[in-house]
Design a protein around this motif. Structure first.
Motif, mmCIF file in Angstrom:
data_model
loop_
_atom_site.group_PDB
_atom_site.id
_atom_site.type_symbol
_atom_site.label_atom_id
_atom_site.label_comp_id
_atom_site.label_asym_id
_atom_site.label_seq_id
_atom_site.Cartn_x
_atom_site.Cartn_y
_atom_site.Cartn_z
ATOM 1 N N VAL A 89 0.856 -1.188 0.000
ATOM 2 C CA VAL A 89 0.000 0.000 0.000
ATOM 3 C C VAL A 89 0.889 1.234 0.000
ATOM 4 O O VAL A 89 1.693 1.441 0.919
ATOM 5 C CB VAL A 89 -0.937 0.008 1.210
ATOM 6 N N THR A 90 0.772 2.016 -1.042
ATOM 7 C CA THR A 90 1.576 3.240 -1.150
ATOM 8 C C THR A 90 0.764 4.494 -0.843
ATOM 9 O O THR A 90 1.325 5.521 -0.454
ATOM 10 C CB THR A 90 2.152 3.343 -2.573
ATOM 11 N N ASP A 91 -0.553 4.436 -1.001
ATOM 12 C CA ASP A 91 -1.415 5.595 -0.729
ATOM 13 C C ASP A 91 -2.599 5.121 0.107
ATOM 14 O O ASP A 91 -3.563 4.553 -0.433
ATOM 15 C CB ASP A 91 -1.898 6.205 -2.048
ATOM 16 N N PRO A 92 -2.557 5.306 1.429
ATOM 17 C CA PRO A 92 -3.652 4.805 2.277
ATOM 18 C C PRO A 92 -5.005 5.428 1.938
ATOM 19 O O PRO A 92 -6.040 4.764 2.044
ATOM 20 C CB PRO A 92 -3.216 5.182 3.687
ATOM 21 N N ARG A 93 -5.036 6.713 1.580
ATOM 22 C CA ARG A 93 -6.316 7.351 1.256
ATOM 23 C C ARG A 93 -6.952 6.698 0.045
ATOM 24 O O ARG A 93 -8.140 6.361 0.043
ATOM 25 C CB ARG A 93 -6.087 8.832 0.991
ATOM 26 N N ALA A 94 -6.136 6.464 -1.055
ATOM 27 C CA ALA A 94 -6.692 5.839 -2.261
ATOM 28 C C ALA A 94 -7.089 4.407 -1.992
ATOM 29 O O ALA A 94 -8.114 3.925 -2.517
ATOM 30 C CB ALA A 94 -5.661 5.905 -3.393
ATOM 31 N N ALA A 95 -6.305 3.661 -1.205
ATOM 32 C CA ALA A 95 -6.644 2.271 -0.911
ATOM 33 C C ALA A 95 -7.943 2.168 -0.124
ATOM 34 O O ALA A 95 -8.666 1.177 -0.229
ATOM 35 C CB ALA A 95 -5.503 1.607 -0.143
ATOM 36 N N ALA A 96 -8.258 3.211 0.650
ATOM 37 C CA ALA A 96 -9.475 3.160 1.461
ATOM 38 C C ALA A 96 -10.677 3.708 0.737
ATOM 39 O O ALA A 96 -11.817 3.263 0.982
ATOM 40 C CB ALA A 96 -9.257 3.910 2.764
ATOM 41 N N TYR A 97 -10.492 4.690 -0.169
ATOM 42 C CA TYR A 97 -11.629 5.383 -0.755
ATOM 43 C C TYR A 97 -11.787 5.161 -2.265
ATOM 44 O O TYR A 97 -12.854 5.462 -2.795
ATOM 45 C CB TYR A 97 -11.525 6.883 -0.473
ATOM 46 N N GLU A 98 -10.760 4.659 -2.962
ATOM 47 C CA GLU A 98 -10.889 4.466 -4.405
ATOM 48 C C GLU A 98 -11.465 3.111 -4.764
ATOM 49 O O GLU A 98 -12.019 2.930 -5.848
ATOM 50 C CB GLU A 98 -9.519 4.632 -5.081
ATOM 51 N N VAL A 99 -11.321 2.120 -3.916
ATOM 52 C CA VAL A 99 -11.835 0.781 -4.170
ATOM 53 C C VAL A 99 -12.372 0.239 -2.852
ATOM 54 O O VAL A 99 -11.823 0.504 -1.785
ATOM 55 C CB VAL A 99 -10.717 -0.138 -4.742
ATOM 56 N N ALA A 100 -13.457 -0.500 -2.964
ATOM 57 C CA ALA A 100 -14.093 -1.008 -1.748
ATOM 58 C C ALA A 100 -13.246 -2.101 -1.098
ATOM 59 O O ALA A 100 -12.983 -2.065 0.112
ATOM 60 C CB ALA A 100 -15.481 -1.530 -2.081
ATOM 61 N N ASP A 101 -12.786 -3.089 -1.900
ATOM 62 C CA ASP A 101 -11.963 -4.187 -1.378
ATOM 63 C C ASP A 101 -10.836 -4.429 -2.394
ATOM 64 O O ASP A 101 -11.051 -5.053 -3.433
ATOM 65 C CB ASP A 101 -12.817 -5.446 -1.184
ATOM 66 N N TYR A 102 -9.708 -3.884 -2.103
ATOM 67 C CA TYR A 102 -8.632 -3.952 -3.111
ATOM 68 C C TYR A 102 -8.099 -5.383 -3.292
ATOM 69 O O TYR A 102 -7.651 -5.749 -4.372
ATOM 70 C CB TYR A 102 -7.495 -3.000 -2.745
ATOM 71 N N LEU A 103 -8.160 -6.236 -2.271
ATOM 72 C CA LEU A 103 -7.700 -7.611 -2.423
ATOM 73 C C LEU A 103 -8.595 -8.393 -3.382
ATOM 74 O O LEU A 103 -8.112 -9.120 -4.258
ATOM 75 C CB LEU A 103 -7.652 -8.308 -1.059
ATOM 76 N N HIS A 104 -9.909 -8.229 -3.192
ATOM 77 C CA HIS A 104 -10.832 -8.912 -4.101
ATOM 78 C C HIS A 104 -10.689 -8.373 -5.521
ATOM 79 O O HIS A 104 -10.741 -9.133 -6.491
ATOM 80 C CB HIS A 104 -12.264 -8.721 -3.594
ATOM 81 N N ALA A 105 -10.479 -7.067 -5.629
ATOM 82 C CA ALA A 105 -10.310 -6.480 -6.962
ATOM 83 C C ALA A 105 -9.042 -6.991 -7.629
ATOM 84 O O ALA A 105 -9.034 -7.318 -8.834
ATOM 85 C CB ALA A 105 -10.270 -4.951 -6.852
ATOM 86 N N ILE A 106 -7.949 -7.096 -6.877
ATOM 87 C CA ILE A 106 -6.694 -7.610 -7.444
ATOM 88 C C ILE A 106 -6.832 -9.079 -7.840
ATOM 89 O O ILE A 106 -6.334 -9.509 -8.887
ATOM 90 C CB ILE A 106 -5.548 -7.418 -6.430
ATOM 91 N N ASP A 107 -7.547 -9.860 -7.020
ATOM 92 C CA ASP A 107 -7.733 -11.276 -7.330
ATOM 93 C C ASP A 107 -8.513 -11.451 -8.629
ATOM 94 O O ASP A 107 -8.132 -12.245 -9.504
ATOM 95 C CB ASP A 107 -8.472 -11.935 -6.157
ATOM 96 N N GLN A 108 -9.595 -10.707 -8.775
ATOM 97 C CA GLN A 108 -10.393 -10.838 -9.996
ATOM 98 C C GLN A 108 -9.620 -10.329 -11.218
ATOM 99 O O GLN A 108 -9.710 -10.901 -12.307
ATOM 100 C CB GLN A 108 -11.708 -10.061 -9.840
ATOM 101 N N LEU A 109 -8.865 -9.269 -11.043
ATOM 102 C CA LEU A 109 -8.070 -8.757 -12.159
ATOM 103 C C LEU A 109 -6.992 -9.757 -12.573
ATOM 104 O O LEU A 109 -6.710 -9.924 -13.763
ATOM 105 C CB LEU A 109 -7.446 -7.415 -11.758
ATOM 106 N N THR A 110 -6.433 -10.452 -11.605
ATOM 107 C CA THR A 110 -5.427 -11.478 -11.911
ATOM 108 C C THR A 110 -6.040 -12.619 -12.704
ATOM 109 O O THR A 110 -5.450 -13.120 -13.676
ATOM 110 C CB THR A 110 -4.810 -12.008 -10.604
ATOM 111 N N VAL A 111 -7.231 -13.051 -12.329
ATOM 112 C CA VAL A 111 -7.881 -14.164 -13.036
ATOM 113 C C VAL A 111 -8.176 -13.790 -14.480
ATOM 114 O O VAL A 111 -7.898 -14.548 -15.419
ATOM 115 C CB VAL A 111 -9.170 -14.570 -12.293
ATOM 116 N N THR A 112 -8.764 -12.604 -14.680
ATOM 117 C CA THR A 112 -9.101 -12.198 -16.052
ATOM 118 C C THR A 112 -7.841 -12.022 -16.911
ATOM 119 O O THR A 112 -7.820 -12.386 -18.098
ATOM 120 C CB THR A 112 -9.889 -10.892 -16.013
ATOM 121 N N THR A 113 -6.797 -11.497 -16.314
ATOM 122 C CA THR A 113 -5.557 -11.320 -17.078
ATOM 123 C C THR A 113 -4.947 -12.669 -17.431
ATOM 124 O O THR A 113 -4.451 -12.871 -18.548
ATOM 125 C CB THR A 113 -4.552 -10.485 -16.262
#
Length: 369
Positions: free
Chosen positions: A94-118
């Motif tokens: 995590v490099t930007d705590p504000r963006a990690a908290a407010y730009e995406v609801a669950d960044y782990l789930h988002a990264i997991d789904q992005l990894t699968v599609t890629t």
């Protein structure tokens, strides 16, 4: 109870609560997002921080250390229509705590789904063989896509690794058979190559051995021939230096004949053509004297004539030997000496017989008278 004590206690409790709610202690490698009346206010850094009581509250507590996330195996279809299960490992921070908290609801789930599609996009353009042998390429493409997507979420993906690629069981069995056949092929090739090298080295060794043996035999034959040539040369030089008598040469010639029977192959003998000449020479030298016996007193002239003839013959032989020694080499001189000696003895005998023949009738007549 004094009525003043109760308000004092209440005031003290309120003061303690306000002080406690105004102080925030943030541990190292942690970040706290503070909201004031529901709106993002600031991010607290590690250490002692003061906030506005009641108005400010902590929305999220984030760990800024590098994290490891291992996803569950996901089924992916390859270009040759085979379903493989791929398990990935993600290293992020995590490099930007504000963006990690407010730009995406669950960044782990988002990264997991992005990894699968890629993964499905990347592996869908590869066959099974390419998928198994191109892990570095897949990791690089995954990281590029995740960095582009997670940058605005305040997440930096440091590394993406494919932990396992599991093809179907039937494909595993086929691959094992293929690998076993390939290894058997390599073993057979290596074995054949080893036998080939061994035969080549053996042939080269045999060749070198034959060459060395032939060279040794050649040198031995050359040295033996040189020795025999020198021995013959010394013998002929000794013979001509001592001016040997032809009778002696004939006798030595006959003396060597018994050695012909000393060889292993003694079933038949080869008699040289010069044997008769040698026998004739020896016979003429020794046989006539044995037949003649002691000289009679009644024939002094005949004995003197025979002695004169023998002396003349010997003189002729010595002259012929001397002349032939000068004109011919050692080998030809010996042969010529033997032939001339035999001819001289034959001439001497003929002259002796001619000298005896006119005297025989005189003695007959004398006896008749």
């Amino acid at each position: 109870m004094d009525p003043i004590v109760i308000p004092v206690l209440v005031a003290a409790i309120v003061v303690v609560f306000l002080v406690a709610s105004a102080v925030r202690i943030v541990p190292q490698a942690r970040r706290y997002n503070i909201e004031r009346f529901g709106r993002y206010r600031r991010t607290l850094q590690p250490g002692l921080n003061l906030v506005l009581p009641v108005a400010d509250r902590t929305n999220s507590k984030l760990d800024v250390r590098e994290q490891v996330y291992s996803s569950d195996p996901k089924p992916v279809i390859t270009e040759d229509n085979l379903v493989v299960n791929i398990d990935t490992v993600l290293y992020y921070q995590v490099t930007d705590p504000r963006a990690a908290a407010y730009e995406v609801a669950d960044y782990l789930h988002a990264i997991d789904q992005l990894t699968v599609t890629t993964l499905r996009n990347v592996i869908g353009s590869m066959d099974l063989e390419g998928t198994l042998t191109s892990r570095e390429e897949i990791n690089a493409r995954l990281r590029a896509v995740l960095d582009d997507a997670t940058g605005k979420w305040g997440i930096r993906v440091n590394r993406v690794e494919i932990k396992a690629i599991d093809p179907p069981n039937t494909i595993k069995e086929a691959m094992e058979k293929q690998m076993r056949a390939e290894r058997d092929k390599r073993a057979a090739i290596l074995h054949a190559e080893g036998e080939r090298q061994a035969k080549i080295l053996t042939a080269e060794g045999t060749k070198q051995k034959d060459i060395l043996e032939a060279q040794g035999t050649q040198q031995a034959m050359i040295l033996r021939a040189d020795g025999e040539a020198k021995a013959v040369e010394l013998v002929f030089q000794a013979v001509h230096r001592n001016n040997a008598d032809p009778k002696v040469l004939a006798y030595k010639y006959l003396e060597t004949l018994p050695h012909l029977a000393s060889s292993d192959n003694n079933t038949f003998w080869v008699i040289p053509g010069e044997l008769t000449e040698a026998v004739r020479t020896v016979t003429s030298a020794f046989g006539d004297q044995s037949r003649a016996g002691p000289p009679e007193s009644a024939q002094p002239e005949e004995a003197a004539t025979a002695d004169a003839d023998d002396t003349a013959a010997e003189n002729r032989i010595a002259g012929l030997n001397a002349s032939s020694t000068v004109s011919l080499d050692a080998a030809r001189a010996t042969d010529e000496a033997e032939k001339q000696a035999a001819a001289a003895v034959s001439d001497a005998k003929a002259e002796a017989e001619a000298a005896k023949s006119p005297q025989m009738p005189g003695r007959g007549q004398a006896s008749g008278d």
